[in-house]
Design an enzyme around this catalytic site. Structure first.
Site, PDB file in Angstrom:
ATOM      1  N   TYR A   1      52.307 -79.343  -8.227  1.00 26.10           N
ATOM      2  CA  TYR A   1      51.725 -80.541  -8.823  1.00 26.10           C
ATOM      3  C   TYR A   1      51.589 -80.338 -10.325  1.00 26.10           C
ATOM      4  CZ  TYR A   1      48.439 -84.258  -9.908  1.00 26.10           C
ATOM      5  OH  TYR A   1      47.850 -85.349 -10.467  1.00 26.10           O
TER       6      TYR A   1
ATOM      7  N   HIS B   1      51.512 -87.798 -11.112  1.00 27.49           N
ATOM      8  CA  HIS B   1      51.075 -89.181 -11.178  1.00 27.49           C
ATOM      9  C   HIS B   1      51.338 -89.731 -12.566  1.00 27.49           C
ATOM     10  CE1 HIS B   1      48.535 -87.564  -7.860  1.00 27.49           C
ATOM     11  NE2 HIS B   1      48.839 -88.738  -7.321  1.00 27.49           N
TER      12      HIS B   1
END
Lengths: 706, 184
Positions: free
Chosen positions: B98, B137
């Site tokens: 991530y 994101h």
């Protein structure tokens, strides 16, 4: 039975004794227990045997059983006053306790029984040079030479003894006689080469420069330290006024190392340009042409680029400075400022440097280019210009402007640690030690692996009287973790001085004296430490370095660390004299000054908590230490006793503080008489001793000399 | 878990402070280094200056435990100018990478530092058999950032409504890059 008979051992025991003494088998291999056993086995049959008793004493001494050691050796002497062994051992005991005067007496007694004993003579002369008892030293050296004239060490040792006593003629004669004994001198070994260079040194100190030069040139093929030879030759040629030869020699040296400023100085002097000429800005044309030529020969040398800044003035200086700084600004060399700092003694140059840098800054801001450049610069260049200018205005005493510039740099790139250090320094120069320490701490935290940052931050903390955090921080990089003795063992003097000064400011005289007198102890140790070099240097024939060491030790109290510590020590004692009650007085806490009661209580409560936590942690650590003690490495170590006076309370309770102060004052007068503070402090002390006449005379005399 | 702070990460790469024509246009030579417990404060300083939010201790713990995936970019060997901060999320069979932030200090943007950082990180991931995916994101309105990541093979995988609390639009895309294993 006569005493001599009891002192003779039968063959078997004599053999055992030899293992202890003559071969020093157990002694030298540190098998002390076996040594003791052997001694005891003899003493069982012959309890009166003096030399065995003495050896037992010596062995006990090595096992840290001092009192027993002395008892046995004294008993040994009672049994056998005539034995040189007993006296020698007695001397060794005193020597191990650093009581050299008593040791010398014992050795001399030993020599009366056995006047040609080389071992005792060698031991004696070590003590004599250590205590600078030079007359005795010369005599002992003479005896050693007489016993064994074939040994080279004995010759040079004899020469060195005269040299140390200032008798250059004799030193030279001894060296020459020694050379006369040499048969084959064609081998260029290091020891012989050093001897030749040492002889040159003696000749030069005698002032016989021609002879020195001739000696050097004649010896050249045998000298292996060629660089020393070249340097000395160049220096002599210059002193003798043989300028062309000197110039050639300095050029040769520059081709070896073009960044050595001494060589540059020599070259310029050989061309007739003394320091005054260089600094005065006259004859610039000639100097420029010399340096243009040099820079063609040595394009990589930084010194050749830097030196013209010293002699150029006006527009030439401007042009030169402008191009000099460019690579530094691009590469990001924060030391650029300290490199050019000497130029700040010239106000006109300061003006020019400011102009150049401000213009650079303006152009970088508008076009991201340095003045006179067409290419866009990497984004980092402006950072170093800002950093330079911050230093510049700091140097000029314009702190607000310096801060503004460094803040701009920090906005631009906040991750550069050097910028934080610069900011801390600006605060320090402006007198705000608290903010300086805050800033330095930011820098430290950005790289916890950097010892330099750690050290800087500790220093700044102490300047800000933040002693507790300083103690915690400084130990982050010391070996034994939080053991404060460690810093003493490492002779960490900058810390002790800063800590002591901080305590002095806070009127904690005991703590201050504790740290500051530690510095005095280190200097005693440094003097002590030369002991091993008396043998080592002669054996290795590093005679020039050895003479430097002797002279350095003789003037060691000149060192700024000692002087600084001594100044503060004297101030402590004066304060204790003026106000004896202050020895017990508690801390006047700077943090608590001017706060309301409620605030004070809050802070104190916080501190108590912090202290409790710290104690808990240290208790944990101690438990860990206990675990450690079982490891095999720690076995041989002697466990150090706890310091009976860790906070220096006893030191502050001294009965006659002025006497203590006088002791330091007299050392200062001898070694730091060139400093006005020495005489001002002396005056303070003498005034309190009501020796007004002495005060007056000394003051007038010394200030006149200064 | 909310990651509204991440809305700012791509801004770091894209918004130049000065007009582009005056800027240094060459690729800025940088070298890379790991984050350690010794220099973490430097990374905090960097992120504080780039992003308007303060990251918590967990963020920096994750980052320090992310192996080599968190990389710092130094200009002229010791000036920290940018960093990519990652977290390795362990699942049963494989792990996911991530990417929490990529940031470059304003004056050093548009010189390829962000690209080098992301390339470095993705190359490492590609060689790591445990990692089968990298994801991040990004705010739905930030086309520049989305295009930037697409250049490296990221694809829009999902859209989360009301992901951000304090910015508008509050929605984000999940961008993902799959690593195909030669051995499989």
């Amino acid at each position: 039975m006569s005493s001599s008979n009891t002192q003779l051992l039968p063959q078997k025991e004599a053999a055992v004794f030899k293992t202890i003494v003559v071969r020093l088998k157990f002694y030298e291999t540190k098998q002390y227990k076996k040594g003791l056993k052997a001694a005891d086995s003899i003493l069982k049959k012959y309890p009166e045997h003096g030399e065995t008793l003495a050896m037992k004493g010596l062995t006990l001494n090595c096992m840290d059983r001092k009192q027993e050691a002395y008892d046995f050796v004294r008993l040994a002497l009672k049994k056998n006053m005539l034995s040189h062994v007993c006296w020698h051992v007695y001397g060794l005991l005193y020597r191990s306790d650093r009581d050299y005067k008593e040791a010398i007496k014992c050795y001399k007694q030993a020599l009366r029984r056995d006047k040609d004993n080389g071992q005792i003579l060698r031991d004696l002369c070590l003590l004599q040079i250590q205590t600078r008892e030079l007359t005795g030293f010369i005599e002992t050296r003479r005896q050693l030479l007489a016993i064994n004239p074939k040994n080279r060490n004995n010759w040079v040792g004899f020469a060195v003894s005269h040299h140390a006593a200032g008798d250059l003629d004799m030193a030279l004669k001894v060296l020459e006689s020694y050379e006369g004994t040499l048969e084959d001198t064609s081998n260029a070994d290091y020891e012989h080469s050093e001897m030749l260079l040492y002889k040159a040194q003696v000749l030069e100190e005698k002032g016989e420069l021609e002879k020195t030069l001739a000696h050097l040139e004649k010896s050249e093929p045998l000298i292996v330290d060629k660089q020393s030879f070249r340097e000395k030759r160049a220096e002599l040629l210059l002193k003798l006024g043989r300028l062309e030869d000197a110039e050639a020699m300095y050029r040769e040296l520059l081709s070896i190392n073009s960044d050595n400023y001494q060589y540059h100085k020599g070259l310029l002097e050989a061309r007739g340009y003394t320091d005054d000429v260089v600094a005065g800005g006259v004859k610039q044309d000639e100097l420029v042409s010399i340096y243009r030529e040099l820079s063609q020969m040595h394009p990589k040398s930084n010194a050749i680029k830097r030196i013209p800044l010293d002699f150029l003035t006006g527009d030439r200086f401007k042009e030169s400075f402008s191009s000099y700084v460019k690579p530094f600004l691009r590469k990001g060399v924060p030391s650029l400022f300290s490199d050019v700092k000497p130029l700040y003694s010239k106000p006109d140059k300061v003006q020019i440097m400011e102009e150049v840098m401000v213009k650079n800054l303006e152009r970088l801001r508008s076009e991201q280019k340095l003045v006179g450049e067409d290419d866009v610069d990497p984004p980092v260049t402006v950072l170093w210009v800002l950093e330079y200018l911050a230093n510049h205005f700091d140097r000029k005493g314009d702190s607000p402007r310096a801060l503004q510039l460094i803040d701009e740099a920090l906005d631009y790139t906040p991750t550069v640690i050097d910028l934080h250090l610069t900011k801390a320094r600006i605060y320090k120069h402006a007198g705000d030690f608290q903010k300086a320490s805050d800033e330095c701490e930011i820098a430290r935290k950005m790289d916890l692996a950097d010892r330099f940052l750690n050290t800087m931050s500790v220093k700044y903390m102490l300047r800000a009287d933040r002693r507790q955090p300083a103690e915690g921080t400084v130990t982050l990089f010391s070996k034994d973790g939080d053991n404060p003795n460690n810093l003493f063992d490492m002779q960490c003097m900058w810390y002790e001085i800063e800590f002591g000064r901080s305590c002095l400011r806070s009127r904690l005289y005991g703590k201050a004296l504790k740290k500051l007198t530690a510095v005095n102890k280190h200097f005693t140790d440094i003097i002590e430490d030369q002991f091993d070099f008396h043998t080592y240097c002669l054996r290795k024939m590093t005679l020039r370095a050895y003479m430097m060491l002797l002279r350095c030790e003789d003037t060691i109290y000149k060192h700024k660390f000692f002087v600084r510590a001594a100044f503060s020590i004297v101030q402590c004692y004066i304060a204790l004299h003026d106000n004896p009650a202050s020895a017990q007085e508690g801390e006047e806490d700077p943090e608590l000054k001017g706060l309301s009661d409620a605030e004070v209580k809050k802070i104190l409560r916080k501190r108590r908590k912090a202290q409790a936590r710290a104690e808990e942690e240290s208790a944990d650590d101690k438990n860990k230490d206990k675990g450690k003690k079982n490891d095999p490495k720690g076995k041989g170590k002697t466990i150090k006793q706890d310091d009976p006076d860790p906070d220096g309370e006893q030191l502050a309770k001294v009965e006659k503080p002025l006497d203590e102060a006088s002791r330091y004052v007299s050392i200062l007068q001898e070694h730091a008489g060139n400093l006005i503070e020495t005489h001002l402090l002396s005056m303070e002390v003498y005034m309190r001793k009501t020796r007004l006449l002495k005060v007056f005379c000394l003051y007038i005399l010394n200030t006149m000399q200064l | 878990m909310q990651f509204d702070e991440l809305a700012e990460d791509y801004d770091a790469i894209i918004n130049p402070m000065q007009p582009v024509e005056q800027r240094y246009k060459k690729k800025l030579p940088v070298c890379f280094g790991p984050i350690t417990d010794k220099n973490v404060e430097q990374v905090k300083t960097l992120n504080r200056s780039i992003f308007p939010v303060k990251y918590n201790d967990k963020f920096y713990n994750d980052v320090q435990n992310s192996g080599n995936y968190t990389q710092l970019a130094y200009y002229s060997t010791d000036i920290l100018v940018g960093a990519i901060c990652c977290r390795v999320e362990k699942k049963e069979d494989a792990s996911r990478l991530y990417i929490m932030t990529i940031g470059v200090l304003a004056p050093y943007r548009c010189c390829g530092v962000g690209t080098s950082l992301l390339e470095m990180c993705l190359n490492l991931a590609a060689e790591d058999a445990d990692i089968d995916e990298a994801y991040l994101h990004v705010q739905t309105s930030n086309t520049d950032a989305i295009n930037f990541y697409k250049r490296f093979g990221f694809e829009v995988k999902d859209k989360i409504l009301n992901y951000y609390k304090r910015i508008d639009p509050p929605d984000c895309f999940v961008l993902s890059k799959q690593f195909t294993r030669r051995s499989q």
